[in-house]
Design a protein around this motif. Structure first.
Motif, PDB file in Angstrom:
ATOM      1  N   HIS A   1       0.771  -1.361  -0.083  1.00 36.84           N
ATOM      2  CA  HIS A   1       0.101   0.197   0.041  1.00 36.84           C
ATOM      3  C   HIS A   1       1.008   1.246   0.013  1.00 36.84           C
ATOM      4  O   HIS A   1       1.789   1.626   1.035  1.00 36.84           O
ATOM      5  CB  HIS A   1      -0.918  -0.097   1.200  1.00 36.84           C
ATOM      6  CG  HIS A   1      -1.624   1.237   1.499  1.00 36.84           C
ATOM      7  ND1 HIS A   1      -2.804   1.620   0.439  1.00 36.84           N
ATOM      8  CD2 HIS A   1      -1.709   2.155   2.477  1.00 36.84           C
ATOM      9  CE1 HIS A   1      -3.349   2.843   0.937  1.00 36.84           C
ATOM     10  NE2 HIS A   1      -2.666   3.136   2.241  1.00 36.84           N
TER      11      HIS A   1
ATOM     12  N   HIS B   1       1.778   5.350  -0.450  1.00 41.08           N
ATOM     13  CA  HIS B   1       1.625   6.542  -0.131  1.00 41.08           C
ATOM     14  C   HIS B   1       3.021   7.480  -0.613  1.00 41.08           C
ATOM     15  O   HIS B   1       4.020   6.692  -0.593  1.00 41.08           O
ATOM     16  CB  HIS B   1       1.630   7.334   1.351  1.00 41.08           C
ATOM     17  CG  HIS B   1       0.208   6.886   1.836  1.00 41.08           C
ATOM     18  ND1 HIS B   1      -0.707   8.100   2.094  1.00 41.08           N
ATOM     19  CD2 HIS B   1      -0.374   5.695   2.125  1.00 41.08           C
ATOM     20  CE1 HIS B   1      -1.885   7.447   2.636  1.00 41.08           C
ATOM     21  NE2 HIS B   1      -1.650   6.216   2.535  1.00 41.08           N
TER      22      HIS B   1
ATOM     23  N   THR C   1      -2.729   4.580  -2.372  1.00 35.89           N
ATOM     24  CA  THR C   1      -3.860   5.462  -1.838  1.00 35.89           C
ATOM     25  C   THR C   1      -4.379   6.454  -2.719  1.00 35.89           C
ATOM     26  O   THR C   1      -3.961   6.957  -3.871  1.00 35.89           O
ATOM     27  CB  THR C   1      -3.040   6.148  -0.716  1.00 35.89           C
ATOM     28  OG1 THR C   1      -4.126   6.853   0.032  1.00 35.89           O
ATOM     29  CG2 THR C   1      -2.105   7.565  -1.143  1.00 35.89           C
TER      30      THR C   1
ATOM     31  N   GLU D   1     -11.927   1.384   2.880  1.00 34.07           N
ATOM     32  CA  GLU D   1     -11.202   1.464   4.164  1.00 34.07           C
ATOM     33  C   GLU D   1     -12.599   2.040   4.840  1.00 34.07           C
ATOM     34  O   GLU D   1     -13.042   3.135   4.760  1.00 34.07           O
ATOM     35  CB  GLU D   1     -10.221   2.738   4.101  1.00 34.07           C
ATOM     36  CG  GLU D   1      -8.965   1.837   3.175  1.00 34.07           C
ATOM     37  CD  GLU D   1      -7.815   2.759   3.626  1.00 34.07           C
ATOM     38  OE1 GLU D   1      -7.675   4.023   3.991  1.00 34.07           O
ATOM     39  OE2 GLU D   1      -6.741   2.489   3.129  1.00 34.07           O
TER      40      GLU D   1
ATOM     41  N   ARG E   1      -2.435  -6.066   7.747  1.00 33.24           N
ATOM     42  CA  ARG E   1      -1.733  -5.176   7.430  1.00 33.24           C
ATOM     43  C   ARG E   1      -0.724  -4.532   8.438  1.00 33.24           C
ATOM     44  O   ARG E   1      -1.055  -4.727   9.632  1.00 33.24           O
ATOM     45  CB  ARG E   1      -2.527  -3.790   6.828  1.00 33.24           C
ATOM     46  CG  ARG E   1      -1.799  -2.661   6.274  1.00 33.24           C
ATOM     47  CD  ARG E   1      -2.443  -1.606   5.532  1.00 33.24           C
ATOM     48  NE  ARG E   1      -2.445  -0.307   6.291  1.00 33.24           N
ATOM     49  CZ  ARG E   1      -2.731   0.899   5.735  1.00 33.24           C
ATOM     50  NH1 ARG E   1      -3.715   0.792   4.882  1.00 33.24           N
ATOM     51  NH2 ARG E   1      -2.848   1.895   6.658  1.00 33.24           N
TER      52      ARG E   1
ATOM     53  N   GLU F   1       3.201   3.226   8.441  1.00 31.40           N
ATOM     54  CA  GLU F   1       2.174   3.985   8.025  1.00 31.40           C
ATOM     55  C   GLU F   1       1.224   3.699   9.510  1.00 31.40           C
ATOM     56  O   GLU F   1       0.479   4.797   9.836  1.00 31.40           O
ATOM     57  CB  GLU F   1       1.269   3.384   6.954  1.00 31.40           C
ATOM     58  CG  GLU F   1      -0.050   4.297   6.794  1.00 31.40           C
ATOM     59  CD  GLU F   1      -0.891   4.403   5.473  1.00 31.40           C
ATOM     60  OE1 GLU F   1      -0.173   3.887   4.464  1.00 31.40           O
ATOM     61  OE2 GLU F   1      -2.032   4.715   5.449  1.00 31.40           O
TER      62      GLU F   1
HETATM   63 ZN    ZN Z   1      -2.809   4.677   3.416  1.00 30.11          ZN
END
Ligand code: ZN
Length: 285
Positions: A50, A52, A86, A149, A231, A235
């Motif tokens: 994931h 960013h 993201t 999410e 996960r 982050e």
């Molecule tokens: Zn994120």
């Protein structure tokens, strides 16, 4: 499908929007640092990355397309991990800026934050009904699977309404993000409730969960006990244990692999994750 039954998808979120080098010197920030960390996590067994990115000047959360493109290019050239971009890197950005990276780079997954909430008592994390509708259709057009999410229970109800409208297509894949101030706290009880609720109103959904900070391990253990996906990464949590910074995201991947093995499961390979989540953009090679 039966051999996928005991497979747990492990997403690693190496960078996120907030940790700085002051918080932990070990967080990867530049595209090169992040890609290098993702490649190492893939080699250690992670299924999904994931992603960013940060503004190259301020190092703050950003939706800078070039930074995404650089990161994704290096990752794709070096490993087969499933890519999840993201759509929420920064506050107050135009819809087009939030959508451009997935529209052009066509990852297999992108995050879909299914409602608006107060964020850590400092700002509003805005995902308007109009944006969510547009985002759902644009992801369908790009063959990108939304990861829904959920920070609070109303967001599940939003998802159900968006399925009725056609902006989202069931079965959905949820990520329960617990422990952000303004959303639900990171407790096993909250996770049990959310999973039960999703099973009632959107049966057939798949889901993963994470707890922020100190809620990380309790939520992970609860998710494992319920058969959910997981996960890890900086982050969500920068500490390996109380007062001890993780020196790499790989440490979290390795620990989770051991924990999952203890209950008789194994971490899904990227290809197994593609099968479980029915991913369309096979974009890795
Ligand atoms: Zn994120």
């Amino acid at each position: 499908m039966s051999d996928l039954k005991n497979k747990t998808i492990l997403t690693v979120a190496c960078t996120g929007a907030w940790p700085s080098k002051e918080n932990t010197p070990y967080v990867p920030i530049t595209p090169e640092e992040e890609a290098d960390e993702i490649i190492k996590c893939c080699a250690a067994g992670a299924s999904i990355a994931h992603i960013h990115v940060r503004d190259p000047e301020t190092l703050k959360a950003s939706m800078d397309y070039d930074q995404f493109a650089k990161t994704v290019e290096i990752v794709r050239a070096n490993c087969d991990i499933v890519i999840n971009l993201t759509t929420s890197g920064g506050i107050g950005l135009a819809d087009e800026v939030r959508m451009k990276p997935f529209q052009i780079l066509k990852p297999e997954i992108a995050s879909y934050d299914c409602g608006t909430m107060n964020w850590q008592d400092v700002t509003v994390f805005e995902n308007s009904p109009q944006f969510l509708e547009k985002l759902g259709y644009e992801m369908q057009k790009a063959n990108v699977r939304p990861e829904i999410e959920v920070f609070d229970v109303g967001m599940i109800e939003n998802a159900a309404r968006l399925v009725k409208k056609g902006a989202l297509v069931a079965p959905l894949h949820f990520q329960f993000v617990l422990g952000v101030l303004g959303g639900m706290s990171a407790t096993p009880e909250n996770l049990f409730f959310l999973v039960d609720y999703v099973n009632k109103i959107l049966p057939g959904s798949t889901w993963g969960a994470l707890g922020i900070g100190r809620g990380h391990l309790p939520v992970m253990l609860a998710a494992m006990s319920l058969g959910g996906h997981l996960r890890v990464g900086m982050e969500d949590n920068i500490l390996y244990s109380k007062g001890v910074l993780a020196k790499s995201n790989v440490e979290f991947v390795e620990r989770t692999k051991r924990m999952v093995a203890e209950i008789g499961n194994t971490i899904a390979t990227p290809d197994e994750a593609r099968q479980i989540l029915n991913l369309k953009n096979c974009n890795s090679k």
